[in-house]
Write a protein that holds these residues in place. Sequence first.
Motif, PDB file in Angstrom:
ATOM      1  N   TYR A  19      37.623 -51.511  21.626  1.00  0.00           N
ATOM      2  CA  TYR A  19      37.794 -50.425  20.657  1.00  0.00           C
ATOM      3  C   TYR A  19      37.890 -49.079  21.372  1.00  0.00           C
ATOM      4  O   TYR A  19      38.797 -48.265  21.084  1.00  0.00           O
ATOM      5  CB  TYR A  19      36.610 -50.443  19.692  1.00  0.00           C
ATOM      6  CG  TYR A  19      36.704 -49.475  18.540  1.00  0.00           C
ATOM      7  CD1 TYR A  19      37.888 -49.290  17.840  1.00  0.00           C
ATOM      8  CD2 TYR A  19      35.574 -48.769  18.115  1.00  0.00           C
ATOM      9  CE1 TYR A  19      37.955 -48.422  16.772  1.00  0.00           C
ATOM     10  CE2 TYR A  19      35.635 -47.895  17.041  1.00  0.00           C
ATOM     11  CZ  TYR A  19      36.826 -47.719  16.371  1.00  0.00           C
ATOM     12  OH  TYR A  19      36.891 -46.858  15.307  1.00  0.00           O
ATOM     13  N   HIS A  20      37.022 -48.856  22.320  1.00  0.00           N
ATOM     14  CA  HIS A  20      37.036 -47.609  23.093  1.00  0.00           C
ATOM     15  C   HIS A  20      38.327 -47.493  23.897  1.00  0.00           C
ATOM     16  O   HIS A  20      38.994 -46.442  23.897  1.00  0.00           O
ATOM     17  CB  HIS A  20      35.824 -47.565  24.022  1.00  0.00           C
ATOM     18  CG  HIS A  20      35.835 -46.401  24.974  1.00  0.00           C
ATOM     19  ND1 HIS A  20      36.413 -46.474  26.240  1.00  0.00           N
ATOM     20  CD2 HIS A  20      35.355 -45.136  24.846  1.00  0.00           C
ATOM     21  CE1 HIS A  20      36.289 -45.306  26.839  1.00  0.00           C
ATOM     22  NE2 HIS A  20      35.647 -44.480  26.026  1.00  0.00           N
ATOM     23  N   ASP A  21      38.707 -48.572  24.575  1.00  0.00           N
ATOM     24  CA  ASP A  21      39.906 -48.547  25.420  1.00  0.00           C
ATOM     25  C   ASP A  21      41.173 -48.362  24.584  1.00  0.00           C
ATOM     26  O   ASP A  21      42.104 -47.646  24.994  1.00  0.00           O
ATOM     27  CB  ASP A  21      40.012 -49.836  26.231  1.00  0.00           C
ATOM     28  CG  ASP A  21      38.894 -49.975  27.250  1.00  0.00           C
ATOM     29  OD1 ASP A  21      38.181 -48.988  27.493  1.00  0.00           O
ATOM     30  OD2 ASP A  21      38.731 -51.085  27.801  1.00  0.00           O
ATOM     31  N   HIS A  65      36.044 -53.391  14.275  1.00  0.00           N
ATOM     32  CA  HIS A  65      34.901 -52.818  13.576  1.00  0.00           C
ATOM     33  C   HIS A  65      34.734 -53.642  12.316  1.00  0.00           C
ATOM     34  O   HIS A  65      35.549 -54.544  12.041  1.00  0.00           O
ATOM     35  CB  HIS A  65      35.131 -51.336  13.231  1.00  0.00           C
ATOM     36  CG  HIS A  65      36.470 -51.075  12.621  1.00  0.00           C
ATOM     37  ND1 HIS A  65      36.795 -51.452  11.337  1.00  0.00           N
ATOM     38  CD2 HIS A  65      37.596 -50.508  13.139  1.00  0.00           C
ATOM     39  CE1 HIS A  65      38.051 -51.122  11.081  1.00  0.00           C
ATOM     40  NE2 HIS A  65      38.557 -50.550  12.165  1.00  0.00           N
ATOM     41  N   LYS A  72      41.454 -46.840  21.623  1.00  0.00           N
ATOM     42  CA  LYS A  72      41.542 -45.468  21.115  1.00  0.00           C
ATOM     43  C   LYS A  72      41.993 -44.514  22.221  1.00  0.00           C
ATOM     44  O   LYS A  72      42.768 -43.582  21.974  1.00  0.00           O
ATOM     45  CB  LYS A  72      40.204 -45.044  20.526  1.00  0.00           C
ATOM     46  CG  LYS A  72      39.821 -45.839  19.278  1.00  0.00           C
ATOM     47  CD  LYS A  72      38.637 -45.251  18.551  1.00  0.00           C
ATOM     48  CE  LYS A  72      39.022 -44.043  17.728  1.00  0.00           C
ATOM     49  NZ  LYS A  72      37.923 -43.587  16.849  1.00  0.00           N
ATOM     50  N   THR A  73      41.542 -44.764  23.441  1.00  0.00           N
ATOM     51  CA  THR A  73      41.995 -43.948  24.565  1.00  0.00           C
ATOM     52  C   THR A  73      43.484 -44.169  24.811  1.00  0.00           C
ATOM     53  O   THR A  73      44.249 -43.216  25.020  1.00  0.00           O
ATOM     54  CB  THR A  73      41.197 -44.297  25.834  1.00  0.00           C
ATOM     55  OG1 THR A  73      39.811 -44.056  25.599  1.00  0.00           O
ATOM     56  CG2 THR A  73      41.675 -43.484  27.020  1.00  0.00           C
ATOM     57  N   GLN A  84      33.349 -53.591  21.415  1.00  0.00           N
ATOM     58  CA  GLN A  84      33.170 -52.144  21.562  1.00  0.00           C
ATOM     59  C   GLN A  84      33.991 -51.589  22.716  1.00  0.00           C
ATOM     60  O   GLN A  84      34.573 -50.506  22.618  1.00  0.00           O
ATOM     61  CB  GLN A  84      31.689 -51.831  21.765  1.00  0.00           C
ATOM     62  CG  GLN A  84      30.839 -52.072  20.532  1.00  0.00           C
ATOM     63  CD  GLN A  84      29.346 -52.014  20.827  1.00  0.00           C
ATOM     64  OE1 GLN A  84      28.934 -51.658  21.935  1.00  0.00           O
ATOM     65  NE2 GLN A  84      28.526 -52.369  19.839  1.00  0.00           N
ATOM     66  N   GLN A  85      34.067 -52.357  23.813  1.00  0.00           N
ATOM     67  CA  GLN A  85      34.846 -51.900  24.965  1.00  0.00           C
ATOM     68  C   GLN A  85      36.325 -51.848  24.622  1.00  0.00           C
ATOM     69  O   GLN A  85      37.033 -50.881  24.957  1.00  0.00           O
ATOM     70  CB  GLN A  85      34.618 -52.827  26.154  1.00  0.00           C
ATOM     71  CG  GLN A  85      35.318 -52.374  27.439  1.00  0.00           C
ATOM     72  CD  GLN A  85      34.772 -51.058  27.950  1.00  0.00           C
ATOM     73  OE1 GLN A  85      33.575 -50.922  28.177  1.00  0.00           O
ATOM     74  NE2 GLN A  85      35.641 -50.063  28.126  1.00  0.00           N
ATOM     75  N   SER A 106      45.566 -42.548  22.163  1.00  0.00           N
ATOM     76  CA  SER A 106      45.541 -41.086  22.176  1.00  0.00           C
ATOM     77  C   SER A 106      46.606 -40.488  23.089  1.00  0.00           C
ATOM     78  O   SER A 106      46.910 -39.294  23.004  1.00  0.00           O
ATOM     79  CB  SER A 106      44.162 -40.583  22.619  1.00  0.00           C
ATOM     80  OG  SER A 106      43.918 -40.888  23.984  1.00  0.00           O
ATOM     81  N   SER A 161      29.595 -56.302  22.501  1.00  0.00           N
ATOM     82  CA  SER A 161      29.846 -55.363  23.593  1.00  0.00           C
ATOM     83  C   SER A 161      31.299 -55.421  24.049  1.00  0.00           C
ATOM     84  O   SER A 161      31.888 -54.388  24.421  1.00  0.00           O
ATOM     85  CB  SER A 161      28.924 -55.663  24.776  1.00  0.00           C
ATOM     86  OG  SER A 161      29.127 -56.986  25.260  1.00  0.00           O
TER      87      SER A 161
END
Length: 334
Positions: free
Chosen positions: A29-31, A135, A33-34, A26-27, A37, A23
């Motif tokens: 990875y999400h942060d 990942h 990519k944001t 995953q957090q 971007s 978890s």
Amino acid sequence: PLQTQLDYTRQGHASIRNFIPPSQIQQIYHDLKTYHSSYHNRSSKGEDSKPFMQYFNTWRHDDIDAGIPSIKQLATSPLLCHAASTLLGIPSVRLYQDSIFIKRHPRDGITPWHIDARMIPLDTSRIITFWIPLHSIPSLEDGGTGLLFINKSHSDMALPYWNGRGNVNGDDDDSMHYNAYSHLTTRYGIDNNVGDDRIVDNNPGVIDHHMPLNAGDCTVHSGWTMHCANGNTQNGSSGSGGGVSTTRYAVAITYVDSRAEVREDVPGVGKNVPVAKRGGGNNNNGSSTRSRTATKFMGDDEDSVSYAAWIGDVLPRAQFQHKLVPDVWPPPPS
């Protein structure tokens, strides 16, 4: 685990499986990519001159850059900080940096053989990096782009010592230039394929790796371990779950001995320290007694952007504290 400590000490690298909660990965990875971007972050914080996109020190934040809080949470966590202290065998560690590595498919090529410690301005053998994929990374045969290591190279002190140690400012003497990497073929029997798209495991027992890797796994390596990575250019088996025919995301978090001193040869060291606070002799960076040897930069300035914000605030050859390279173990008082 004891086996991890033995592998790290003997080989200069090891893997730790199921180490970080999925978890949390995953957090991040999400942060990430944001964060990536944002054009502002890519243009002002990202470095795209290497065979990958790289960000330094996303754990930090200021009025302009919010950073990535989830990376700070991981980098300062007791989980990593205590592990760094244990593997290094020292009582206290400092967070040196985090580095984000984004290897885009199919454009980003190999990361050549290199030694991290040559890019760090500290005089120490106690440097450790946790390389954390965000990942799954497939096997080498399926195009995995995890790190490749030269076994026991962290203890090959003769390689960096006798094969060039920088060059004197203003001198064009090529004999002073660092050339250890040109001796890998004769020293380790490694084919001269650094320019190829793929660096294969062509010498079992010498080149090693820990692929495949799952989210939550990581590898650890000494700052003096020679390592590299394959390019993200190969189309592998789509069933392996990540990193093949897609962009590869990884974060590397580096810790050093809290007692390590900055070397006097590093450009800009102590430049912001008032003259009145500088000691005499070797600690006086601007002193007329500074030797010619001290003007010879012994390292590699490729990652100087990582330490540029704090190097001028500390004196060479002295214990120091700085908020941009904080002590993180033992945990600071709350």
